[in-house]
Design a protein around this motif. Sequence first.
Motif, short mmCIF file in Angstrom:
data_model
loop_
_atom_site.label_atom_id
_atom_site.label_comp_id
_atom_site.label_asym_id
_atom_site.label_seq_id
_atom_site.Cartn_x
_atom_site.Cartn_y
_atom_site.Cartn_z
N ASP A 1 17.18 25.23 10.59
CA ASP A 1 17.50 26.57 11.08
C ASP A 1 16.87 27.64 10.19
OD1 ASP A 1 19.07 26.10 8.84
OD2 ASP A 1 20.84 27.11 9.65
N ARG B 1 11.70 37.69 2.07
CA ARG B 1 11.37 38.32 3.35
C ARG B 1 11.03 39.79 3.09
NH1 ARG B 1 16.30 38.50 5.57
NH2 ARG B 1 16.55 40.71 5.08
N ALA C 1 16.23 35.33 8.67
CA ALA C 1 16.56 36.62 9.28
C ALA C 1 17.85 37.19 8.74
CB ALA C 1 16.64 36.46 10.79
N ALA C 2 18.82 36.32 8.39
CA ALA C 2 20.15 36.78 8.00
C ALA C 2 20.31 37.00 6.50
CB ALA C 2 21.20 35.78 8.48
N ALA C 3 19.42 36.47 5.68
CA ALA C 3 19.60 36.50 4.23
C ALA C 3 19.67 37.94 3.71
CB ALA C 3 18.45 35.76 3.56
N SER C 4 20.49 38.11 2.67
CA SER C 4 20.65 39.44 2.07
C SER C 4 20.80 39.31 0.56
CB SER C 4 21.86 40.16 2.67
OG SER C 4 23.04 39.39 2.50
N ASP D 1 11.13 43.49 3.75
CA ASP D 1 11.94 44.51 4.41
C ASP D 1 11.49 45.87 3.89
OD1 ASP D 1 13.43 42.76 5.89
OD2 ASP D 1 15.32 43.08 4.83
N LEU E 1 15.67 34.84 -0.17
CA LEU E 1 16.20 34.05 0.94
C LEU E 1 17.05 32.87 0.48
CD1 LEU E 1 13.02 33.97 3.22
CD2 LEU E 1 14.89 35.64 3.19
N GLN F 1 14.60 29.81 10.56
CA GLN F 1 14.40 31.14 11.14
C GLN F 1 15.67 31.98 11.04
OE1 GLN F 1 13.64 28.26 12.78
NE2 GLN F 1 11.77 28.49 14.01
N ASP F 2 16.81 31.37 11.40
CA ASP F 2 18.08 32.09 11.35
C ASP F 2 18.44 32.45 9.92
OD1 ASP F 2 18.30 31.87 14.10
OD2 ASP F 2 19.56 30.07 14.00
N GLN F 3 18.24 31.51 9.01
CA GLN F 3 18.56 31.79 7.62
C GLN F 3 17.69 32.90 7.06
OE1 GLN F 3 19.39 28.75 4.74
NE2 GLN F 3 19.41 27.14 6.28
#
Length: 275
Positions: free
Chosen positions: A38, A16, A44-47, A18, A25, A40-42
């Motif tokens: 899911d 993703r 958006a939240a991945a770090s 940033d 991801l 989209q949620d994964q």
Amino acid sequence: MKLATLRTADGTRAVRLDGDLLVDLGYADLGELFAEDDWQDQAAAASGTAYPVEGADFAPVVPNPSKVVCVGHNYTNHIKEMGRGLPDYPTLFPKFADTLLGAGDDIVKPAETDALDWEVELAVVIGKAVRRADEQQAADAIAGFTVMNDISVRDWQFRTIEWTQGKIWEATTPVGPYVVTPDETGGVRPALRVQTTVDGAVMQQDDTGTLLFDPVFLVQYISTVITLRPGDIIATGTPAGVGNARDPKVFLLPGQTVVTEIAGLGACTNKVVEA
């Protein structure tokens, strides 16, 4: 979100964007990510591990889609330049995973042709399996949009009335660099500027808002015929300005750089090289 598949020393990774970093991801590529309900949620939240954008080596956004369905004759100006009437239905033909290149890869001109042509296209990437989709289901199935250069081998394309043999040459079709989700494109029927340049000279310029058959309709239509699966790609057609329609005709030559760009999505920048 802007999502991509990145080549790394340890293989490809779904990432993703940033700022000036690409965040891992947790999946090998976007096709694998989009298979998750899911995703989209994964995404958006991945770090995970972060890679620099500068110098990034982008793979095709989905390296191994189950299918790539392309649409011909979908911009009014291009249809007119090819001397044809407006179609009642989309003109469809396939590509295969082996045709795809990354957004910055070289295009190796096949030795068998001197009629290598450019075609900037808005490409739809599927994020949910659909069959016989209604309008809402079709809209919901769109993960996002990317850029494709539907490189065409014109002399082989027009050997017969069926185009496929001019469209499926191995490792000739750049796609990427990002899949951009609809919330960043103005929705699932985006109106975005598209452009092709060859060595800086503008060859094609139009707006995806002028497509005859829009992305939602295309997902409905194609899913009537066959199941569209996560990671599948639909190329929506090219505007006027292709080399084959010019007088005299103009084709890509080794040493030239072709850039296919869509506002908000990014660009494929590819050098043409000898086989």
